[in-house]
Design a protein around this motif. Structure first.
Motif, PDB file in Angstrom:
ATOM      1  N   THR A  33      79.658  48.540  48.947  1.00  0.00           N
ATOM      2  CA  THR A  33      78.938  48.530  47.994  1.00  0.00           C
ATOM      3  C   THR A  33      78.449  46.914  47.239  1.00  0.00           C
ATOM      4  OG1 THR A  33      79.842  50.435  46.933  1.00  0.00           O
ATOM      5  CG2 THR A  33      79.393  48.832  45.363  1.00  0.00           C
ATOM      6  N   ILE A  34      77.683  46.727  47.470  1.00  0.00           N
ATOM      7  CA  ILE A  34      77.541  45.512  46.938  1.00  0.00           C
ATOM      8  C   ILE A  34      77.383  45.277  45.116  1.00  0.00           C
ATOM      9  CG2 ILE A  34      75.066  43.764  46.417  1.00  0.00           C
ATOM     10  CD1 ILE A  34      73.887  45.155  48.903  1.00  0.00           C
ATOM     11  N   LEU A  35      78.303  43.861  44.801  1.00  0.00           N
ATOM     12  CA  LEU A  35      78.725  43.604  44.075  1.00  0.00           C
ATOM     13  C   LEU A  35      77.779  41.978  43.483  1.00  0.00           C
ATOM     14  CD1 LEU A  35      82.257  44.065  43.567  1.00  0.00           C
ATOM     15  CD2 LEU A  35      80.659  46.241  42.468  1.00  0.00           C
ATOM     16  N   THR A  36      77.342  41.994  41.774  1.00  0.00           N
ATOM     17  CA  THR A  36      75.967  41.192  42.129  1.00  0.00           C
ATOM     18  C   THR A  36      76.962  39.673  40.139  1.00  0.00           C
ATOM     19  OG1 THR A  36      74.684  41.540  40.693  1.00  0.00           O
ATOM     20  CG2 THR A  36      74.080  41.901  43.103  1.00  0.00           C
ATOM     21  N   ALA A  37      77.343  38.734  41.042  1.00  0.00           N
ATOM     22  CA  ALA A  37      77.769  37.767  39.615  1.00  0.00           C
ATOM     23  C   ALA A  37      76.916  36.811  39.304  1.00  0.00           C
ATOM     24  CB  ALA A  37      78.649  37.483  39.207  1.00  0.00           C
ATOM     25  N   PRO A  38      76.471  36.268  37.957  1.00  0.00           N
ATOM     26  CA  PRO A  38      75.387  34.929  38.304  1.00  0.00           C
ATOM     27  C   PRO A  38      75.514  33.739  37.830  1.00  0.00           C
ATOM     28  CG  PRO A  38      76.048  36.376  35.683  1.00  0.00           C
ATOM     29  CD  PRO A  38      76.571  37.049  36.858  1.00  0.00           C
ATOM     30  N   HIS A  39      77.492  34.346  37.550  1.00  0.00           N
ATOM     31  CA  HIS A  39      77.691  32.744  38.196  1.00  0.00           C
ATOM     32  C   HIS A  39      79.262  32.947  38.354  1.00  0.00           C
ATOM     33  CE1 HIS A  39      79.446  33.467  34.242  1.00  0.00           C
ATOM     34  NE2 HIS A  39      78.181  34.402  33.866  1.00  0.00           N
ATOM     35  N   ALA A  40      80.078  31.907  38.717  1.00  0.00           N
ATOM     36  CA  ALA A  40      81.304  31.983  39.524  1.00  0.00           C
ATOM     37  C   ALA A  40      82.180  32.386  38.817  1.00  0.00           C
ATOM     38  CB  ALA A  40      81.761  30.760  39.731  1.00  0.00           C
ATOM     39  N   ILE A  41      82.093  32.253  36.912  1.00  0.00           N
ATOM     40  CA  ILE A  41      83.395  33.408  36.197  1.00  0.00           C
ATOM     41  C   ILE A  41      82.835  34.460  35.804  1.00  0.00           C
ATOM     42  CG2 ILE A  41      83.896  32.873  33.427  1.00  0.00           C
ATOM     43  CD1 ILE A  41      84.381  30.042  34.865  1.00  0.00           C
ATOM     44  N   ARG A  42      81.871  34.790  35.968  1.00  0.00           N
ATOM     45  CA  ARG A  42      81.654  36.187  35.899  1.00  0.00           C
ATOM     46  C   ARG A  42      82.083  36.636  37.487  1.00  0.00           C
ATOM     47  NH1 ARG A  42      82.349  40.708  34.573  1.00  0.00           N
ATOM     48  NH2 ARG A  42      81.320  42.420  34.814  1.00  0.00           N
ATOM     49  N   ALA A  43      81.856  36.090  38.722  1.00  0.00           N
ATOM     50  CA  ALA A  43      82.806  36.570  40.225  1.00  0.00           C
ATOM     51  C   ALA A  43      83.784  36.910  39.833  1.00  0.00           C
ATOM     52  CB  ALA A  43      82.243  36.011  40.934  1.00  0.00           C
ATOM     53  N   LEU A  44      84.841  35.830  38.491  1.00  0.00           N
ATOM     54  CA  LEU A  44      85.624  35.694  39.185  1.00  0.00           C
ATOM     55  C   LEU A  44      86.369  36.972  37.969  1.00  0.00           C
ATOM     56  CD1 LEU A  44      87.299  32.389  38.746  1.00  0.00           C
ATOM     57  CD2 LEU A  44      87.020  33.760  40.802  1.00  0.00           C
TER      58      LEU A  44
END
Length: 280
Positions: A33-44
């Motif tokens: 499954t592909i997950l996406t985040a617009p910046h590092a904070i959201r990614a964490l």
């Protein structure tokens, strides 16, 4: 099969869409499954929930709030099983060096070549799978060693005699991370005033050495001490028997050394006689 994820991190929505499109068929084939985040904070934030099942992170270098190099360092420190690929259109040498120090698997420049991108991601995925299988195997081995150590500790635990003249103490300290080893010890009561003190060491550490100490524990009292309690047991006589017995027991084993010490303590006469020998 447990869910597996690949996390794409970039502050440009078009880049995230293009990456997702490039990886759509590749991920479907592998049930990822592909997950996406617009910046590092959201990614964490995503990794707090999905981190254990995430195999790969593909991150941009220049992002608001937290740079990609700093983000990847946090990922490495918090989720060491995740492999990272740095994707950037900038050649900021210092930041790239920081990302390399954070242990990135690969570095891809924008605009990327589709064939090269997929090849690098596939290579990282296969490496991550091997690493995951290796980590599981190491964990299983550690659990088996810990179990073996607990069994050895219980097996070797002697019933220490109670005496007004002598205080007996033993301490079991295997090599850290191996949990079990080749140390052998015992205190055996021969009579109210006479005690057989045994200390041995099987060369090496781990299960092989621990298994030999189990053999020693299984044969010494039942086969020798109990059969000779009515006789005058001596350290040299005991070790001569043990030498013959272990040479027979380990006749098909090579490269094994056993050091053994035996002592007789007579608290009434205050006499202590001992003998030591090396088998190999």
């Amino acid at each position: 099969m447990a869910n597996q994820y690949i996390l794409l991190v970039d502050d440009e929505p078009n880049i995230l869409k293009a990456l997702s499109r490039e990886l759509e068929f590749w991920t479907e084939e592998r049930n990822i499954t592909i997950l996406t985040a617009p910046h590092a904070i959201r990614a964490l934030e995503i990794l707090k929930e999905k981190g254990p099942e995430t195999l790969l992170v593909v991150s941009d270098l220049r992002m608001p709030e937290m740079k990609g190099s700093d983000f990847l360092q946090v990922v490495r420190d918090t989720y060491p099983h995740i492999l990272a690929i740095l994707l950037t259109g900038y050649s900021e040498t210092n930041e790239i060096i920081k990302a390399v120090r954070a242990g990135i698997f690969s570095y891809i420049l924008k605009p990327w070549d589709s064939e090269y991108l997929l090849a690098e991601i596939d290579k990282a995925y296969e490496t991550a799978k091997l690493k995951s299988e290796h980590d599981k195997l190491v964990k299983r081995i550690q659990e088996e060693l810990k179990w073996a150590g607990e069994m050895q500790k219980a097996l070797l635990r002697p019933v220490l005699p109670q005496s007004n003249s002598v205080e007996y103490r033993v301490s079991y300290r295997p090599v850290p991370q191996l949990y079990c080893g080749g140390d052998y010890y015992d205190v055996i009561t021969l009579s109210p005033d006479r005690y057989l003190l045994l200390v041995g060491d099987v060369a090496g550490h781990g299960v092989r050495a621990a298994f030999v100490t189990g053999i020693l524990k299984a044969i010494i009292y039942p086969e020798y001490v109990r059969a000779n309690l009515s006789k005058n047991i001596t350290p040299s006589g005991f070790l001569s028997w043990l030498n013959d017995r272990m040479n027979f027991e380990l006749r098909r084993t090579t490269g094994l050394l056993i050091t053994f010490f035996a002592g007789i303590l007579d608290v009434k006469t205050q006499y202590f006689g001992f003998f030591a020998i090396l088998y190999g």
